[in-house]
Design a protein around this motif. Structure first.
Motif, PDB file in Angstrom:
ATOM      1  N   GLU A  94     -17.089  32.158  24.379  1.00  9.70           N
ATOM      2  CA  GLU A  94     -16.866  33.157  25.419  1.00  9.70           C
ATOM      3  C   GLU A  94     -16.834  34.575  24.864  1.00  9.70           C
ATOM      4  O   GLU A  94     -16.628  35.525  25.624  1.00  9.70           O
ATOM      5  CB  GLU A  94     -15.548  32.853  26.143  1.00  9.70           C
ATOM      6  N   THR A  95     -17.009  34.718  23.562  1.00 13.63           N
ATOM      7  CA  THR A  95     -16.989  36.035  22.935  1.00 13.63           C
ATOM      8  C   THR A  95     -18.346  36.706  23.112  1.00 13.63           C
ATOM      9  O   THR A  95     -19.345  36.264  22.550  1.00 13.63           O
ATOM     10  CB  THR A  95     -16.651  35.913  21.434  1.00 13.63           C
ATOM     11  N   ASP A  96     -18.383  37.755  23.890  1.00  9.67           N
ATOM     12  CA  ASP A  96     -19.625  38.450  24.232  1.00  9.67           C
ATOM     13  C   ASP A  96     -19.784  39.667  23.318  1.00  9.67           C
ATOM     14  O   ASP A  96     -19.219  40.727  23.569  1.00  9.67           O
ATOM     15  CB  ASP A  96     -19.587  38.880  25.697  1.00  9.67           C
ATOM     16  N   LEU A 134     -21.129  42.796  24.982  1.00 12.86           N
ATOM     17  CA  LEU A 134     -20.144  43.587  25.716  1.00 12.86           C
ATOM     18  C   LEU A 134     -19.359  44.466  24.766  1.00 12.86           C
ATOM     19  O   LEU A 134     -19.094  45.635  25.057  1.00 12.86           O
ATOM     20  CB  LEU A 134     -19.202  42.647  26.480  1.00 12.86           C
ATOM     21  N   GLN A 145     -14.594  46.185  31.337  1.00 11.46           N
ATOM     22  CA  GLN A 145     -15.341  45.850  30.125  1.00 11.46           C
ATOM     23  C   GLN A 145     -14.558  46.247  28.872  1.00 11.46           C
ATOM     24  O   GLN A 145     -14.559  45.519  27.873  1.00 11.46           O
ATOM     25  CB  GLN A 145     -16.696  46.549  30.152  1.00 11.46           C
ATOM     26  N   GLY A 188     -22.451  30.183  21.106  1.00 11.75           N
ATOM     27  CA  GLY A 188     -22.548  30.917  22.360  1.00 11.75           C
ATOM     28  C   GLY A 188     -23.748  31.833  22.433  1.00 11.75           C
ATOM     29  O   GLY A 188     -24.211  32.173  23.521  1.00 11.75           O
ATOM     30  N   GLN A 189     -24.278  32.246  21.267  1.00 13.39           N
ATOM     31  CA  GLN A 189     -25.440  33.123  21.238  1.00 13.39           C
ATOM     32  C   GLN A 189     -26.749  32.365  21.125  1.00 13.39           C
ATOM     33  O   GLN A 189     -27.816  32.972  21.145  1.00 13.39           O
ATOM     34  CB  GLN A 189     -25.339  34.093  20.052  1.00 13.39           C
ATOM     35  N   ASP A 204     -31.200  45.404  24.135  1.00 18.33           N
ATOM     36  CA  ASP A 204     -29.935  45.169  23.462  1.00 18.33           C
ATOM     37  C   ASP A 204     -30.215  44.833  21.996  1.00 18.33           C
ATOM     38  O   ASP A 204     -30.866  43.836  21.691  1.00 18.33           O
ATOM     39  CB  ASP A 204     -29.201  43.995  24.130  1.00 18.33           C
TER      40      ASP A 204
END
Length: 767
Positions: A128-130, A133, A209, A316-317, A548
């Motif tokens: 869940e670590t973005d 963001l 954010q 997650g990535q 990004d």
């Protein structure tokens, strides 16, 4: 059963508690009967009863918590407190001891599940670590996080240094206890913070954010500190050499993980997804990766939680971690391991010690130090990060939730002997109080922040991206031969993939036979393979300054499929591995008698998702890789044409090309076209305006045109000649039959167009 957000009768609100009580007594009675007075050694039936009661009571109380605006994890923690000596043990001690006996062998069974739960919870936290963001709001987030960690950490460390020896498990290890107290007071629970911010629809707001990004950084710093503290604890005292080893080992581990390790994780997940035929192979690989990285961190002298957390970040990535796979893994963790772990943590907290005035006063002081330190640090960090007073207050309120993270830290400290049972209980009490106070405080603070024009514009753009077709693509499949159409299809895939770092798989479906002009010898001499085409096009798209920078280079996989006659079966077998869009480029595209070639039709029918059929014409026959992309897209106001417009805009943005939107009425005879045009006279302007606004969101200027005194296909061909367009994009629908069809207009364009075509078809064929 459907539950509505309204005030419920007292009997309904108390139903979860009544069910929890009844089931607890039933399981306790069964456990007592299973263990028996003459029983010895660990009992499997008792272990099952413990797991069941923790899951059931945790679920029911979690449901009750969510209904009053609190996170479900608090219900699971409170379930453990109620089942422990604080409530159940105080009221029915014999029943409580029967269900949760103190024997070491029996406790080891449930503790094993709990320890595995810690590792999987850290995996989920990492997923869940973005990082994207964090990068967006890095200045304010780092300022808030550094100040928000430093101030309460210093307060907690100082508290540990001044605690009386009687409160310490081992007074000679006061340094370790102080480090744990500092860490426990300083980090926030990213899960709780993100839940409240998302519930209030503030996740896309600037302040939302910053709050979530700061909590992510808090968590990351916290797990690194815990890992280093564990390294110090292994040696029993502060030694510069051991600390340096832990620090260097941690830095090397992080550096290798975020570079080489990232590639290896992506390759392992993709290889398992593409090669295994058994159920859920990706989840098995994710669990293996987590275990291996946890063992690596343990081997270098730091805690396994760091390895699990970093594994979660990398997993997650992963470009092919589909929402379906992520939800399956999340379901296992949330349904089984979370209630068991947090329930056991609550069981370990004996709130009856708060009857001692000195301990109660110390607990109140701990809560006050934690709250004031976190609020003050976050407020100061927000101020220095360029935020206003109201925003800084919201940050201070939002960062004060400890929740799950606090409990994990306290559990690790207890298991290591760094925290006494009393300190553990105090920290759990502090975690419950600060977490339950945070949602109403944050709601109050956020309501005082009006929406700025810049935020409104960005939120509108991000809402579109969440609902659009292109932003939801995760993985592309290319079915192409060695023809000019195959090369152009690979180029289109590279442009779409390069802007967002999407992985691409290329199925090489034979050599291909040209149905139009034959490429020149010079073009053939300069020709390159499909993989190189994708990479070249992706490199062009990745130069977009708005892209990004967290996104990696495009991952391209080549698969040879030389059996020309079975192209549809080959595509269907590959499509089962999970793709969002098939880009097909095959020649011949048409049969000599008209209609799509049988091979093209088989490929189109074999893929149930969206399809982009590419046919190279004109300059792209000689130069499919370097030819100009002056794009014309035909629009009619339907969802199908809008999807085609999205693809055209994505290509124009990636290649930085011109784009013209042409409105066509979509009727076949002149009288019907005029009648339809009169009916849509006001709507055609609205349709073109919508495409122009869509172009603004893509960052692409859009020219517009209207042609009504001719058929749709004639209007498109005429506009293509007048505008000098080299590529026509058209949204179409699949129409089933012995040979698939995309409708009259698409068929006419395939027959008559001397410009390249991209037909963007909807998913399943219409029945």
């Amino acid at each position: 059963m459907l539950f509505f957000r309204r005030r419920e009768p007292a009997s309904r609100r108390s139903l979860p508690a009544l069910l929890a009580t009844g089931l607890t007594l039933a399981f306790a009675g069964a456990a007592w009967a299973a263990s028996g007075p003459g029983g010895s050694g660990p009992s499997e039936s008792l272990f099952i009863a413990q797991v069941l009661v923790l899951i059931v009571v945790g679920r029911l109380l979690g449901e009750a918590m969510q209904r009053i605006g609190q996170p479900a994890v608090m219900g699971q923690l409170i379930a453990g407190i109620i089942l422990g000596p604080s409530v159940f043990g105080a009221l029915l001690p014999d029943w409580q001891h029967a269900l949760f006996p103190a024997s070491r062998e029996q406790k080891a069974m449930i503790d094993a599940v709990s320890q595995l739960g810690i590792m999987l919870l850290l995996l989920l936290t990492g997923m869940e670590t973005d990082l994207g963001l964090v990068r967006k709001v890095r200045r304010a987030a780092f300022s808030v996080s550094v100040a928000g960690v430093a101030v309460p950490f210093a307060c907690g460390f100082a508290l540990g240094e001044f605690l009386p020896d009687a409160m310490l498990p081992r007074p000679e290890l006061r340094l370790i206890t102080s480090l744990f107290l500092g860490t426990a007071l300083s980090i926030s629970s990213v899960k709780i913070v993100a839940m409240v911010v998302r519930e209030m629809n503030f996740l896309r707001r600037n302040i939302g954010q910053v709050i979530v990004a700061s909590a992510i950084i808090d968590d990351t710093i916290g797990w690194i500190i815990i890992a280093l503290t564990f390294g110090i604890a292994l040696h029993g005292s502060f030694e510069f050499a051991s600390l340096a080893k832990s620090v260097v080992g941690t830095l090397v581990f992080l550096a290798v993980s975020l570079t080489i390790g990232r590639r290896l994780v992506f390759m392992a997940i993709r290889w398992a997804n593409d090669n295994f035929v058994s159920d859920m192979p990706v989840i098995s690989v994710i669990l293996v990766i987590t275990g291996v990285m946890a063992l690596i961190t343990n081997a270098i002298g730091v805690h396994t939680v760091l390895g699990a957390f970093v594994a979660g970040v990398l997993v997650g990535q992963s470009p092919i971690l589909t929402r379906h796979i992520e939800e399956e893994l999340r379901g296992l963790i949330v349904a089984l391991f979370m209630p068991v772990f947090f329930g056991l943590a609550g069981l370990g907290a004996d709130l009856t010690i708060l009857a001692n005035p000195n301990i109660a006063l110390l607990t109140a002081g701990l809560v006050l130090i934690a709250s004031v330190g976190k609020f003050g640090g976050a407020f100061v960090g927000g101020w220095f990060g360029g935020l206003g007073r109201a925003e800084s207050i919201a940050l201070g309120c939002g960062m004060n939730a400890r929740g799950s993270t606090e409990v994990i830290v306290a559990s690790i400290g207890l298991s290591m002997g760094a925290l006494s049972q009393d300190l553990f209980t105090m920290i759990v009490a502090m975690a419950v109080l600060t977490t339950m106070a945070m949602p109403p405080m944050l709601r109050w603070a956020l309501r005082r922040l009006p929406l700025t024009p810049e935020e409104a514009e960005r939120i509108d753009r991000e809402t579109f991206e969440a609902q659009g077709f292109i932003p939801r693509l995760e993985r592309l499949l290319v079915g192409a031969d060695e023809s000019a159409s195959g090369r152009l299809a690979s180029r289109v895939a590279g442009l779409l993939a390069g802007a967002r770092g999407l992985p691409v798989t290329i199925l090489r479906l034979g050599e291909g036979r040209a149905s139009g002009p034959v490429p020149s010898e010079a073009a053939l001499a300069n020709d390159v393979g499909a993989e190189a085409v994708v990479r070249k096009a992706a490199a062009v798209a990745s130069d977009d300054p708005d892209r990004d920078p967290v996104l990696l280079d495009v991952d391209v996989t080549m698969r040879d499929a030389d059996t020309v006659g079975q192209a549809g079966e080959i595509v269907a077998a590959e499509a089962a591995k999970g793709y969002d869009l098939l880009i097909a480029g095959l020649e011949p595209t048409l049969r000599s008698k008209g209609g799509l070639d049988a091979r093209v039709s088989d490929v189109a029918l074999s893929f149930s998702g969206p399809l982009a059929l590419v046919s190279a014409r004109g300059s792209h026959v000689d130069e499919p890789l370097r030819g100009d992309l002056n794009i014309l897209v035909a629009v009619t106001g339907t969802e199908v044409s809008r999807r085609g417009a999205e693809v055209a805009l994505a290509l124009a943005r990636a290649h930085r090309s011109q784009l013209t939107a042409l409105f066509v009425p979509g009727a076949h005879n002149t009288k019907a076209r005029r009648r339809r045009f009169r009916a849509l006279r006001g709507q055609n302007e609205a349709i073109l305006k919508d495409i122009v606004e869509l172009g603004d969101k893509f960052g692409v200027p859009v020219r517009t045109a209207v042609r009504v005194n001719m058929s749709a296909e004639a209007a498109i061909l005429r506009q293509a000649r007048i505008g000098g367009h080299s590529l026509i994009v058209l949204g179409v629908s699949k129409r089933p039959g012995d040979v698939v069809s995309f409708g009259h207009v698409a068929g006419a364009l395939l027959e008559d167009s001397d410009r390249s075509l991209v037909l963007v078809a909807s998913g399943a064929a219409a029945s």
